[in-house]
Design an enzyme around this catalytic site. Structure first.
Site, mmCIF file in Angstrom:
data_model
loop_
_atom_site.group_PDB
_atom_site.id
_atom_site.type_symbol
_atom_site.label_atom_id
_atom_site.label_comp_id
_atom_site.label_asym_id
_atom_site.label_seq_id
_atom_site.Cartn_x
_atom_site.Cartn_y
_atom_site.Cartn_z
ATOM 1 N N HIS A 30 0.820 -1.226 0.000
ATOM 2 C CA HIS A 30 0.000 0.000 0.000
ATOM 3 C C HIS A 30 0.842 1.258 0.000
ATOM 4 C CE1 HIS A 30 -3.649 -2.372 1.720
ATOM 5 N NE2 HIS A 30 -3.524 -2.517 0.406
ATOM 6 N N CYS A 60 5.190 11.625 -8.507
ATOM 7 C CA CYS A 60 4.580 12.656 -9.347
ATOM 8 C C CYS A 60 3.053 12.552 -9.330
ATOM 9 C CB CYS A 60 5.068 12.497 -10.793
ATOM 10 S SG CYS A 60 4.326 13.706 -11.895
ATOM 11 N N CYS A 80 7.817 17.436 -8.779
ATOM 12 C CA CYS A 80 8.488 16.430 -9.598
ATOM 13 C C CYS A 80 9.394 17.162 -10.587
ATOM 14 C CB CYS A 80 7.429 15.615 -10.355
ATOM 15 S SG CYS A 80 8.122 14.430 -11.542
ATOM 16 N N GLY A 118 -1.789 -8.902 12.896
ATOM 17 C CA GLY A 118 -2.224 -7.541 13.216
ATOM 18 C C GLY A 118 -3.001 -6.826 12.150
HETATM 19 C C1 BV8 Z 1 -8.253 -2.408 -4.963
HETATM 20 C C2 BV8 Z 1 -3.162 3.487 2.652
HETATM 21 C C3 BV8 Z 1 -8.522 -3.266 -7.177
HETATM 22 C C4 BV8 Z 1 -1.948 3.832 3.400
HETATM 23 C C5 BV8 Z 1 -4.823 1.753 2.698
HETATM 24 C C6 BV8 Z 1 -16.502 -3.816 -1.487
HETATM 25 C C7 BV8 Z 1 -16.180 -5.107 -1.121
HETATM 26 C C8 BV8 Z 1 -14.867 -5.555 -1.160
HETATM 27 C C9 BV8 Z 1 -13.838 -4.688 -1.557
HETATM 28 C C10 BV8 Z 1 -14.168 -3.415 -1.899
HETATM 29 C C11 BV8 Z 1 -15.487 -2.975 -1.867
HETATM 30 N N1 BV8 Z 1 -15.488 -1.669 -2.255
HETATM 31 C C12 BV8 Z 1 -14.223 -1.286 -2.533
HETATM 32 C C13 BV8 Z 1 -13.412 -2.332 -2.332
HETATM 33 C C14 BV8 Z 1 -11.962 -2.383 -2.520
HETATM 34 C C15 BV8 Z 1 -11.253 -1.616 -1.415
HETATM 35 C C16 BV8 Z 1 -11.643 -2.128 -0.053
HETATM 36 O O1 BV8 Z 1 -11.192 -3.173 0.380
HETATM 37 N N2 BV8 Z 1 -12.513 -1.367 0.653
HETATM 38 C C17 BV8 Z 1 -12.915 -1.786 1.978
HETATM 39 C C18 BV8 Z 1 -13.060 -0.566 2.890
HETATM 40 C C19 BV8 Z 1 -14.215 -2.567 1.861
HETATM 41 N N3 BV8 Z 1 -9.855 -1.865 -1.646
HETATM 42 C C20 BV8 Z 1 -9.163 -1.067 -2.485
HETATM 43 O O2 BV8 Z 1 -9.603 -0.077 -3.009
HETATM 44 C C21 BV8 Z 1 -7.743 -1.538 -2.774
HETATM 45 N N4 BV8 Z 1 -7.553 -1.564 -4.197
HETATM 46 O O3 BV8 Z 1 -9.100 -3.162 -4.548
HETATM 47 O O4 BV8 Z 1 -7.899 -2.310 -6.296
HETATM 48 C C22 BV8 Z 1 -7.618 -4.424 -7.335
HETATM 49 C C23 BV8 Z 1 -7.834 -5.579 -6.569
HETATM 50 C C24 BV8 Z 1 -6.987 -6.663 -6.742
HETATM 51 C C25 BV8 Z 1 -5.936 -6.602 -7.644
HETATM 52 C C26 BV8 Z 1 -5.741 -5.436 -8.376
HETATM 53 C C27 BV8 Z 1 -6.573 -4.342 -8.230
HETATM 54 C C28 BV8 Z 1 -6.727 -0.586 -2.193
HETATM 55 C C29 BV8 Z 1 -6.796 -0.629 -0.689
HETATM 56 C C30 BV8 Z 1 -5.637 0.184 -0.114
HETATM 57 C C31 BV8 Z 1 -6.172 1.317 0.711
HETATM 58 N N5 BV8 Z 1 -5.079 1.966 1.426
HETATM 59 N N6 BV8 Z 1 -3.831 2.385 3.297
HETATM 60 C C32 BV8 Z 1 -2.267 4.341 4.766
HETATM 61 O O5 BV8 Z 1 -2.949 5.351 4.862
HETATM 62 O O6 BV8 Z 1 -1.822 3.688 5.716
HETATM 63 S S1 BV8 Z 1 -5.740 0.663 3.591
HETATM 64 C C33 BV8 Z 1 -5.352 0.706 5.244
HETATM 65 O O7 BV8 Z 1 -6.351 -0.035 5.958
HETATM 66 C C34 BV8 Z 1 -4.084 -0.029 5.565
HETATM 67 O O8 BV8 Z 1 -3.097 0.067 4.588
HETATM 68 C C35 BV8 Z 1 -4.511 -1.454 5.760
HETATM 69 O O9 BV8 Z 1 -4.291 -2.197 4.591
HETATM 70 C C36 BV8 Z 1 -5.980 -1.376 5.858
HETATM 71 C C37 BV8 Z 1 -6.515 -2.238 6.931
HETATM 72 O O10 BV8 Z 1 -6.032 -1.781 8.129
HETATM 73 P P1 BV8 Z 1 -5.387 -2.822 9.172
HETATM 74 O O11 BV8 Z 1 -3.944 -2.874 8.920
HETATM 75 O O12 BV8 Z 1 -6.103 -4.126 9.163
HETATM 76 O O13 BV8 Z 1 -5.675 -2.027 10.492
HETATM 77 P P2 BV8 Z 1 -7.017 -2.071 11.361
HETATM 78 O O14 BV8 Z 1 -6.997 -0.874 12.262
HETATM 79 O O15 BV8 Z 1 -8.205 -2.294 10.481
HETATM 80 O O16 BV8 Z 1 -6.803 -3.388 12.233
HETATM 81 C C38 BV8 Z 1 -5.715 -3.428 13.118
HETATM 82 C C39 BV8 Z 1 -5.673 -4.827 13.695
HETATM 83 O O17 BV8 Z 1 -4.524 -4.909 14.541
HETATM 84 C C40 BV8 Z 1 -6.884 -5.164 14.535
HETATM 85 O O18 BV8 Z 1 -7.367 -6.417 14.117
HETATM 86 C C41 BV8 Z 1 -6.334 -5.255 15.962
HETATM 87 O O19 BV8 Z 1 -6.952 -6.280 16.710
HETATM 88 C C42 BV8 Z 1 -4.899 -5.620 15.702
HETATM 89 N N7 BV8 Z 1 -3.966 -5.218 16.772
HETATM 90 C C43 BV8 Z 1 -4.061 -4.156 17.612
HETATM 91 N N8 BV8 Z 1 -2.997 -4.159 18.449
HETATM 92 C C44 BV8 Z 1 -2.215 -5.230 18.112
HETATM 93 C C45 BV8 Z 1 -2.834 -5.897 17.041
HETATM 94 N N9 BV8 Z 1 -2.298 -7.006 16.485
HETATM 95 C C46 BV8 Z 1 -1.149 -7.471 16.994
HETATM 96 N N10 BV8 Z 1 -0.490 -6.882 18.021
HETATM 97 C C47 BV8 Z 1 -1.002 -5.776 18.607
HETATM 98 N N11 BV8 Z 1 -0.348 -5.203 19.641
#
Ligand code: BV8
Length: 241
Positions: free
Chosen positions: A115, A123, A147, A184
């Site tokens: 990501h 750019c 850029c 995580g």
């Molecule tokens: C794409 C940017 C096509 C950087 C991020 C409807 C249904 C299904 C999918 C979709 C839909 N509508 C749209 C979509 C696609 C969409 C998507 O998934 N939407 C979601 C909201 C439904 N996805 C996209 O658009 C992606 N692109 O699909 O393109 C394609 C597909 C395949 C092949 C080619 C093309 C692009 C998604 C990227 C978005 N950018 N980040 C930044 O700002 O950081 S996403 C962002 O949230 C993160 O990068 C990360 O990936 C994501 C999830 O976050 P998590 O890491 O899981 O964090 P979260 O807070 O949710 O959870 C934390 C976890 O840690 C918890 O479980 C907690 O219990 C745990 N934890 C806490 N403490 C600890 C711990 N674990 C261990 N130890 C601890 N101490």
């Protein structure tokens, strides 16, 4: 007695990490009550439309993340994965959803930031020049760098609706793995949340590590409940024969 994951001499390991692995380094996750999305709507800071309509807010969000990231240090979980890579060599592959550089600073090299990376900009007009190192915390939009083609820089981040990076390399590593360990991540973002299903179809063992069950919990053969920084250091048993 904490569970141990044995890695045989023929096992090939694919690790996927999310924001949870950086939580013990003090970086907020996304979906916790005090998480990153608490202060912002995804559509306002992490979509191409947001960059188009309000680049100042997008740059404010990512500059603030850069500032936070610069103060964070790798934790024992990041170091445990770097140690495992040193033992397994090319039988180890790490794909992170995180844009912080804590895996890199812990010593991980066989690593993809699917990501994007906070420490890089690229750019805004996608002129074709590669992303550049850029850790600048921009106080305002007018300060944002340019850029060499003259266009404004954008964060080297994969926004929602954009294609994750190096998907074909990730896909082939998943097809090839015999063990997937996911650490995580809540399993709420695709395609990363589907990787465990791809691994199962490839016949791999699948393990989740985290304090809460992820949305895709049913896809895992094992769930190790606990914090990554506490569980990972003793979790893996690398078998030599
Ligand atoms: C794409 C940017 C096509 C950087 C991020 C409807 C249904 C299904 C999918 C979709 C839909 N509508 C749209 C979509 C696609 C969409 C998507 O998934 N939407 C979601 C909201 C439904 N996805 C996209 O658009 C992606 N692109 O699909 O393109 C394609 C597909 C395949 C092949 C080619 C093309 C692009 C998604 C990227 C978005 N950018 N980040 C930044 O700002 O950081 S996403 C962002 O949230 C993160 O990068 C990360 O990936 C994501 C999830 O976050 P998590 O890491 O899981 O964090 P979260 O807070 O949710 O959870 C934390 C976890 O840690 C918890 O479980 C907690 O219990 C745990 N934890 C806490 N403490 C600890 C711990 N674990 C261990 N130890 C601890 N101490």
């Amino acid at each position: 007695m904490l569970m141990q994951i044995s890695i045989s001499p023929t096992d090939r390991l694919f690790v996927l990490t999310g924001a949870g692995i950086s939580a013990e380094s003090g970086l907020p996750t996304f979906r916790a009550s005090d998480g990153l999305w608490a202060g912002h709507r995804i559509e306002d800071v992490c979509t191409p439309e947001a960059l188009e309509e309000n680049p100042a807010l997008v740059w404010e969000f990512y500059s603030q993340r850069r500032e936070q990231g610069a103060k964070a240090e790798p934790n024992p979980a990041h170091r445990a994965l770097a140690d495992l890579e040193a033992k397994l060599g090319d039988r180890f592959f790490l794909c992170t959803q995180n844009v912080d550089d804590l895996h890199d600073r812990a010593g991980s090299r066989r690593l993809i930031h699917m990501h994007g990376e906070l420490a890089k900009s690229r750019c805004e007009d996608e002129c074709g020049r590669p992303p550049i190192e850029d850790r600048t915390v921009y106080a305002s939009l007018v300060e944002v760098g340019r850029c060499t083609c003259g266009a404004r820089l954008r964060p080297h981040i994969v926004f929602f609706g954009e294609t994750p990076l190096e998907m074909s390399r990730i896909q082939s590593k998943i097809d090839d793995c015999s063990l997937m360990v996911v650490i995580g991540t809540s399993g709420s973002v695709y395609p990363a949340a589907n990787f465990v299903n791809w691994a199962r179809h490839a016949g791999a063992r699948t393990v989740y590590v985290g304090p809460e069950r992820p949305l895709n919990a049913s896809a895992f053969t094992h769930i190790v409940e606990g914090k990554a920084g506490e569980v990972l250091p003793g979790l893996f048993e690398v078998l030599s024969i």
